[in-house]
Design an enzyme around this catalytic site. Structure first.
Site, PDB file in Angstrom:
ATOM      1  N   GLU A  67      97.772  43.385  59.987  1.00  0.00           N
ATOM      2  CA  GLU A  67      97.392  42.548  61.137  1.00  0.00           C
ATOM      3  C   GLU A  67      96.787  41.225  60.670  1.00  0.00           C
ATOM      4  O   GLU A  67      97.006  40.177  61.281  1.00  0.00           O
ATOM      5  CB  GLU A  67      96.411  43.310  62.045  1.00  0.00           C
ATOM      6  CG  GLU A  67      97.074  44.427  62.831  1.00  0.00           C
ATOM      7  CD  GLU A  67      96.085  45.252  63.641  1.00  0.00           C
ATOM      8  OE1 GLU A  67      96.406  45.596  64.785  1.00  0.00           O
ATOM      9  OE2 GLU A  67      94.995  45.562  63.120  1.00  0.00           O
TER      10      GLU A  67
ATOM     11  N   HIS B 200     101.322   3.199  88.029  1.00  0.00           N
ATOM     12  CA  HIS B 200     102.546   2.774  88.724  1.00  0.00           C
ATOM     13  C   HIS B 200     103.166   3.990  89.400  1.00  0.00           C
ATOM     14  O   HIS B 200     103.150   5.092  88.843  1.00  0.00           O
ATOM     15  CB  HIS B 200     103.521   2.195  87.690  1.00  0.00           C
ATOM     16  CG  HIS B 200     104.844   1.771  88.253  1.00  0.00           C
ATOM     17  ND1 HIS B 200     104.959   0.803  89.225  1.00  0.00           N
ATOM     18  CD2 HIS B 200     106.112   2.181  87.980  1.00  0.00           C
ATOM     19  CE1 HIS B 200     106.242   0.625  89.516  1.00  0.00           C
ATOM     20  NE2 HIS B 200     106.961   1.455  88.782  1.00  0.00           N
ATOM     21  N   ASN B 201     103.707   3.810  90.615  1.00  0.00           N
ATOM     22  CA  ASN B 201     104.321   4.945  91.331  1.00  0.00           C
ATOM     23  C   ASN B 201     103.409   6.173  91.283  1.00  0.00           C
ATOM     24  O   ASN B 201     103.837   7.278  90.922  1.00  0.00           O
ATOM     25  CB  ASN B 201     105.681   5.310  90.713  1.00  0.00           C
ATOM     26  CG  ASN B 201     106.744   4.255  90.967  1.00  0.00           C
ATOM     27  OD1 ASN B 201     106.561   3.364  91.791  1.00  0.00           O
ATOM     28  ND2 ASN B 201     107.839   4.334  90.246  1.00  0.00           N
TER      29      ASN B 201
ATOM     30  N   GLU C  45      99.131   2.828  93.182  1.00  0.00           N
ATOM     31  CA  GLU C  45     100.194   2.187  93.943  1.00  0.00           C
ATOM     32  C   GLU C  45     100.690   3.114  95.049  1.00  0.00           C
ATOM     33  O   GLU C  45     100.813   4.320  94.852  1.00  0.00           O
ATOM     34  CB  GLU C  45     101.358   1.835  93.018  1.00  0.00           C
ATOM     35  CG  GLU C  45     102.451   1.061  93.739  1.00  0.00           C
ATOM     36  CD  GLU C  45     103.674   0.812  92.868  1.00  0.00           C
ATOM     37  OE1 GLU C  45     104.361  -0.185  93.110  1.00  0.00           O
ATOM     38  OE2 GLU C  45     103.945   1.624  91.960  1.00  0.00           O
TER      39      GLU C  45
ATOM     40  N   ASP D  30     103.901   3.195  97.802  1.00  0.00           N
ATOM     41  CA  ASP D  30     105.132   2.657  98.400  1.00  0.00           C
ATOM     42  C   ASP D  30     105.242   3.199  99.819  1.00  0.00           C
ATOM     43  O   ASP D  30     105.450   4.405  99.997  1.00  0.00           O
ATOM     44  CB  ASP D  30     106.359   3.130  97.601  1.00  0.00           C
ATOM     45  CG  ASP D  30     106.654   2.208  96.432  1.00  0.00           C
ATOM     46  OD1 ASP D  30     105.818   1.347  96.145  1.00  0.00           O
ATOM     47  OD2 ASP D  30     107.718   2.370  95.804  1.00  0.00           O
TER      48      ASP D  30
ATOM     49  N   HIS E 179     109.530   6.971  96.716  1.00  0.00           N
ATOM     50  CA  HIS E 179     110.223   5.910  95.981  1.00  0.00           C
ATOM     51  C   HIS E 179     111.488   5.565  96.760  1.00  0.00           C
ATOM     52  O   HIS E 179     112.442   6.328  96.770  1.00  0.00           O
ATOM     53  CB  HIS E 179     110.557   6.381  94.562  1.00  0.00           C
ATOM     54  CG  HIS E 179     110.840   5.252  93.621  1.00  0.00           C
ATOM     55  ND1 HIS E 179     109.913   4.264  93.357  1.00  0.00           N
ATOM     56  CD2 HIS E 179     111.940   4.930  92.891  1.00  0.00           C
ATOM     57  CE1 HIS E 179     110.430   3.400  92.491  1.00  0.00           C
ATOM     58  NE2 HIS E 179     111.656   3.782  92.203  1.00  0.00           N
TER      59      HIS E 179
ATOM     60  N   GLU F 284     102.872  -1.376  98.445  1.00  0.00           N
ATOM     61  CA  GLU F 284     104.249  -1.863  98.507  1.00  0.00           C
ATOM     62  C   GLU F 284     104.713  -1.590  99.934  1.00  0.00           C
ATOM     63  O   GLU F 284     105.012  -0.447 100.297  1.00  0.00           O
ATOM     64  CB  GLU F 284     105.117  -1.118  97.499  1.00  0.00           C
ATOM     65  CG  GLU F 284     105.114  -1.734  96.124  1.00  0.00           C
ATOM     66  CD  GLU F 284     105.472  -3.198  96.167  1.00  0.00           C
ATOM     67  OE1 GLU F 284     106.573  -3.535  96.617  1.00  0.00           O
ATOM     68  OE2 GLU F 284     104.638  -4.023  95.786  1.00  0.00           O
TER      69      GLU F 284
ATOM     70  N   LYS G 249     100.337  -8.356 100.761  1.00  0.00           N
ATOM     71  CA  LYS G 249     100.594  -9.648 101.391  1.00  0.00           C
ATOM     72  C   LYS G 249      99.514  -9.941 102.427  1.00  0.00           C
ATOM     73  O   LYS G 249      98.914  -9.035 103.001  1.00  0.00           O
ATOM     74  CB  LYS G 249     101.962  -9.633 102.063  1.00  0.00           C
ATOM     75  CG  LYS G 249     103.121  -9.507 101.080  1.00  0.00           C
ATOM     76  CD  LYS G 249     103.288 -10.768 100.257  1.00  0.00           C
ATOM     77  CE  LYS G 249     104.486 -10.662  99.339  1.00  0.00           C
ATOM     78  NZ  LYS G 249     104.692 -11.881  98.561  1.00  0.00           N
TER      79      LYS G 249
ATOM     80  N   ASN H 126     103.802  23.795  54.002  1.00  0.00           N
ATOM     81  CA  ASN H 126     103.376  25.098  54.522  1.00  0.00           C
ATOM     82  C   ASN H 126     101.871  25.289  54.657  1.00  0.00           C
ATOM     83  O   ASN H 126     101.337  26.302  54.210  1.00  0.00           O
ATOM     84  CB  ASN H 126     103.913  26.217  53.615  1.00  0.00           C
ATOM     85  CG  ASN H 126     105.335  26.575  53.989  1.00  0.00           C
ATOM     86  OD1 ASN H 126     105.834  26.133  55.031  1.00  0.00           O
ATOM     87  ND2 ASN H 126     105.991  27.342  53.155  1.00  0.00           N
TER      88      ASN H 126
ATOM     89  N   ASP I 156     104.726  17.324  62.074  1.00  0.00           N
ATOM     90  CA  ASP I 156     105.289  18.370  61.222  1.00  0.00           C
ATOM     91  C   ASP I 156     106.537  17.789  60.561  1.00  0.00           C
ATOM     92  O   ASP I 156     107.540  17.541  61.238  1.00  0.00           O
ATOM     93  CB  ASP I 156     105.626  19.587  62.098  1.00  0.00           C
ATOM     94  CG  ASP I 156     106.227  20.736  61.301  1.00  0.00           C
ATOM     95  OD1 ASP I 156     106.166  20.685  60.058  1.00  0.00           O
ATOM     96  OD2 ASP I 156     106.764  21.665  61.932  1.00  0.00           O
ATOM     97  N   TYR I 157     106.467  17.564  59.266  1.00  0.00           N
ATOM     98  CA  TYR I 157     107.564  16.906  58.545  1.00  0.00           C
ATOM     99  C   TYR I 157     108.823  17.781  58.543  1.00  0.00           C
ATOM    100  O   TYR I 157     108.756  19.003  58.342  1.00  0.00           O
ATOM    101  CB  TYR I 157     107.137  16.625  57.098  1.00  0.00           C
ATOM    102  CG  TYR I 157     108.260  16.107  56.233  1.00  0.00           C
ATOM    103  CD1 TYR I 157     108.689  14.787  56.334  1.00  0.00           C
ATOM    104  CD2 TYR I 157     108.904  16.949  55.333  1.00  0.00           C
ATOM    105  CE1 TYR I 157     109.732  14.310  55.551  1.00  0.00           C
ATOM    106  CE2 TYR I 157     109.951  16.481  54.544  1.00  0.00           C
ATOM    107  CZ  TYR I 157     110.356  15.167  54.658  1.00  0.00           C
ATOM    108  OH  TYR I 157     111.390  14.700  53.888  1.00  0.00           O
TER     109      TYR I 157
END
Length: 761
Positions: free
Chosen positions: A164, A311-312, A341, A343, A356, A390, A441, A680, A709-710
């Protein structure tokens, strides 16, 4: 081990006298709700370790699931999720609650059989969460060891045989020589039973995690190799950590705070255990604790700050078919976001909706977004929130929007100038504490509003500033979308217009036009490609523009996968509102989180002084030309890594870690260097590799540490990262607590480094 842990945890929580926790131990059958039609009964119970919630279906035989209390961020009472709101006619709020998980894991919506049972779980969970947050380092480590013990103890007998233990080592990301592992096992098996339990396993773990790198430093400064005297510790703090103020007092405080041995405390000395505890603490972190609270001047005009912006915000996934949710706003605001934001489109029954436009994303009510904003805007930061509208709605539904904003937000909504008159500059974040500003606006100007003279709603024709421009600027000619954009010109309701005070959206003509004609309260939005064009052509002018005006930058409409651009480029020319898709993890959000991790995570970062004055003439492409230019050398010795998480769940797979340091800032500062990879060993890799950088504009630089991790045959796998502003770095021997891809903590994974910053003459 389990009994010990349970006893210590229970005494820490005083469970015997806590009826709520006792009730959670007994367990309860509750409904797990996923939608209006998906409602299943599950049996939930708190495990003996007080850290795990176990649950199973009544029909699923032996199948069960668990989650850790440490993964739960908060408990919300009542109908505080879209799912629970959808069944509000069926179950009363006093029986409903939501468990909110860290990171990107979905919420768990539950309905108890009674209000009393719901309260037991709500109060009990909150106590458990508070207990986790108040745990000291040692307790957190003990808990982590205990978790691994339980994972490895396959037959659940509270003991661990050598097989174990070998399995455990692989699970913990270490490929250890079998002979060496058996030697440590035998040394730890004091009872000579052929298995480890309780203290024996803790001893095995301590031998396994022996920090030779830290022992070496400790012995360099210890006179007898056993302890650091007060003088030894002072020497270390001065020479290595480069501390200069009240060093003796500082050393005494560290001994008092981190030394576990009462005998050592009496001798005013620090043992190796205390030294390790200090180096692994917030004070031993690479990030300067002095920058964790609000430390910057918050009384300057709003345009002098970088503002954490989304954004969104309503989207949880991509922007073509993704799910729109109020949860998007809650998550962003809880991350310190200060500009969200919305919309808005005409919806059924006269109620505006948010989604959206012209896509297949789901829809939510504008009213529900405003309710969430009212509830969560100032939970994390008291500084102002900008609501970027928006607006695609008819005048009639705009009036409904104005009504909701007014009725739900009340005094939180800024409806007039702060001082009752129009000055020629923005108020400060301090002046606007606790206020929500509408960006959109506006009919006429602020001066007309103040004098009571404003045009009628039907004369204020507006067009949307974003979507159409986005298509053209990216040179994608889609006639149908352009036709829709032209059609989207509409009238503006006076009621909504009047709520726009300091953030009037205007079309950007040119820097010269803005310099001669722009009002301080006018804000322009730029798509990322348009912003890059201005950066290339006139970077210094863009900086000057942003010393006077607010600018908002948003991702290209072509980013249908909701990917992000590099925000650092935009901050480099002083753009304040750089809006990112918070729902998309990656280097861009790492940079955003890194910049805004300072200053109390309040969502506002003061721009450098040379970006706040148009006279300074700072050009990000030629930083060496500005007055006060002082390049610095950053030298980072990457020493070691600790308990790196596994990225490949394949059995027997071990990480081959390398560390890359990335610098983001003005173009001259962009650089990357990396260490070699270690074969390793993701458990305790050691490098002692030194990486060096020249930093030309320290005030704008961010430093990102990435562990990978290469893999020689394919792309390296991401393991963890940590990003912070260069000016927040503490020199000396420091630990870096790594974060996951979505920015959440992955304790106890860390890097150990030595940092030196010197002037280049």
């Amino acid at each position: 081990m389990r009994e010990q842990q349970m006893a210590s945890t229970q005494s820490g929580l005083r469970i015997q006298g806590d009826d709520n926790l006792q009730s959670m131990f007994v367990g309860a059958v509750m409904r797990k709700i996923k939608s209006r039609t998906w409602k299943k009964q599950r049996y939930f119970r708190l495990q003996e370790d007080c850290m795990t919630i176990w649950y199973k279906s009544k029909k699923a035989g032996n199948a069960h699931s668990t989650f850790s209390v440490s993964d739960v961020e908060a408990v919300r009472e009542g109908h505080q999720s879209e799912v629970l709101l959808s069944i509000s006619d069926e179950f009363p709020p006093n029986r409903c609650f939501t468990l909110v998980f860290r990171g990107r894991r979905g919420n768990l919506d539950l309905v108890a059989d009674s209000a009393e049972e719901a309260q037991s779980w709500i109060k009990g969970m909150r106590k458990l969460i508070e207990n986790v947050e108040n745990m000291g380092q040692r307790e957190k480590l003990d808990q982590w060891i205990c978790d691994w013990f339980k994972k490895a103890d396959k037959n659940k007998d509270g003991r661990m045989n050598f097989k174990e233990v070998q399995d455990l080592l692989k699970m913990m990301n270490v490929d250890m020589n079998e002979h060496h592992a058996l030697r440590l096992f035998t040394m730890a098996d004091k009872s000579q039973t052929g298995s480890l339990e309780g203290d024996e396993f803790v001893l095995f773990y301590k031998m396994l995690t022996q920090r030779e790198d830290v022992v070496r430093i400790f012995q360099d400064y210890s006179g007898d190799g056993q302890k650091l005297t007060l003088r030894d510790l002072e020497d270390f703090l001065r020479e290595e950590q480069l501390e200069t103020e009240a060093v003796q007092q500082r050393a005494l405080e560290l001994i008092e705070r981190y030394e576990p041995s009462d005998t050592a405390k009496m001798l005013q000395a620090m043992s190796i255990d205390g030294f390790l505890m200090y180096l692994g603490s917030a004070e031993g972190s690479i990030s300067d604790p002095k920058h964790q609270g609000v430390y910057q001047d918050m009384t300057l005009p709003l345009c002098h700050y970088f503002i954490s912006s989304s954004h969104n915000t309503y989207l949880l996934e991509d922007q073509l078919r993704g799910h729109s949710s109020v949860e998007g706003y809650i998550r962003a605001l809880k991350r310190g976001c200060r500009c969200v934001e919305v919309d808005c489109w005409d919806g059924p029954n006269g109620e505006p909706i948010v989604y959206h436009g012209h896509t297949f994303t789901s829809k939510i009510l504008f009213k529900d977004v405003v309710i969430a904003l009212g509830s969560y805007a100032f939970k994390v930061s008291e500084y102002p929130v900008i609501l970027s509208i928006e607006n695609h709605c008819s005048v009639e539904q705009q009036r409904v929007m104005a009504q909701h904003l007014n009725q739900i937000l009340g005094d939180m909504l800024l409806k007039s100038t702060v001082d009752g008159n129009t000055t020629n500059s923005f108020p400060s974040p301090e002046d606007l504490k606790g206020r929500i500003l509408l960006k959109g606006k506006k009919i006429g100007g602020l001066e007309g509003s103040m004098s009571g003279v404003a045009e009628d709603s039907l004369t204020g024709e507006v067009s949307d500033e974003d979507e159409g421009a986005d298509i053209d600027e990216d040179n994608h000619h889609n006639d149908s979308i352009r036709r829709r954009t032209k059609k989207s010109k509409q009238h503006l309701s006076k009621e909504l217009s009047d709520f726009v005070v300091y953030c009037k959206s205007v079309h950007f003509n040119s820097f010269k036009h803005s310099r001669n004609h722009a009002k301080f309260y006018e804000i322009s939005s730029f798509t990322e490609s348009k912003a890059r064009k201005y950066m290339r052509e006139a970077g210094a002018e863009f900086v000057n523009h942003n010393a006077r005006q607010l600018s908002r930058i948003y991702p290209s409409g072509m980013r249908t996968d909701s990917s992000n651009f590099n925000p650092q480029d935009m901050w480099g020319v002083g753009c304040q509102i750089v809006a990112l898709n918070f729902q998309t993890a990656g280097v861009e959000m790492d940079l955003n989180d890194g910049l805004f991790s300072q200053n109390g995570r309040c969502g506002y970062i003061l721009k450098p002084e040379f970006m706040r004055s148009a006279e300074r003439g700072f050009d990000p492409d030629h930083p060496q030309n500005y007055d006060g230019y002082q390049p610095l050398k950053l030298s980072i010795q990457v020493i070691s890594g600790q308990q790196l998480p596994k990225v490949n769940i394949k059995e027997g797979s071990i990480v081959d870690p390398l560390v890359r340091v990335e610098i983001y800032g003005v173009p001259l500062d962009h650089a990357k260097q990396e260490t070699r990879y270690i074969d390793n060993n993701g458990f305790n890799p050691v490098w002692y590799d030194t990486l060096s950088f020249t930093i030309h504009t320290p005030e704008l630089a961010l430093v990102r540490f990435v562990v990978e991790d290469y893999d020689k045959t394919s792309k390296n796998d991401f393991v963890g990262q940590y990003t912070l502003p260069f000016l927040c770095i503490q020199q000396g021997y420091r630990h870096i607590q790594l974060l996951s891809k979505d920015g959440t903590s992955i304790p106890p994974s860390s890097l150990f480094v030595n940092i030196r910053i010197t002037k280049i003459t």
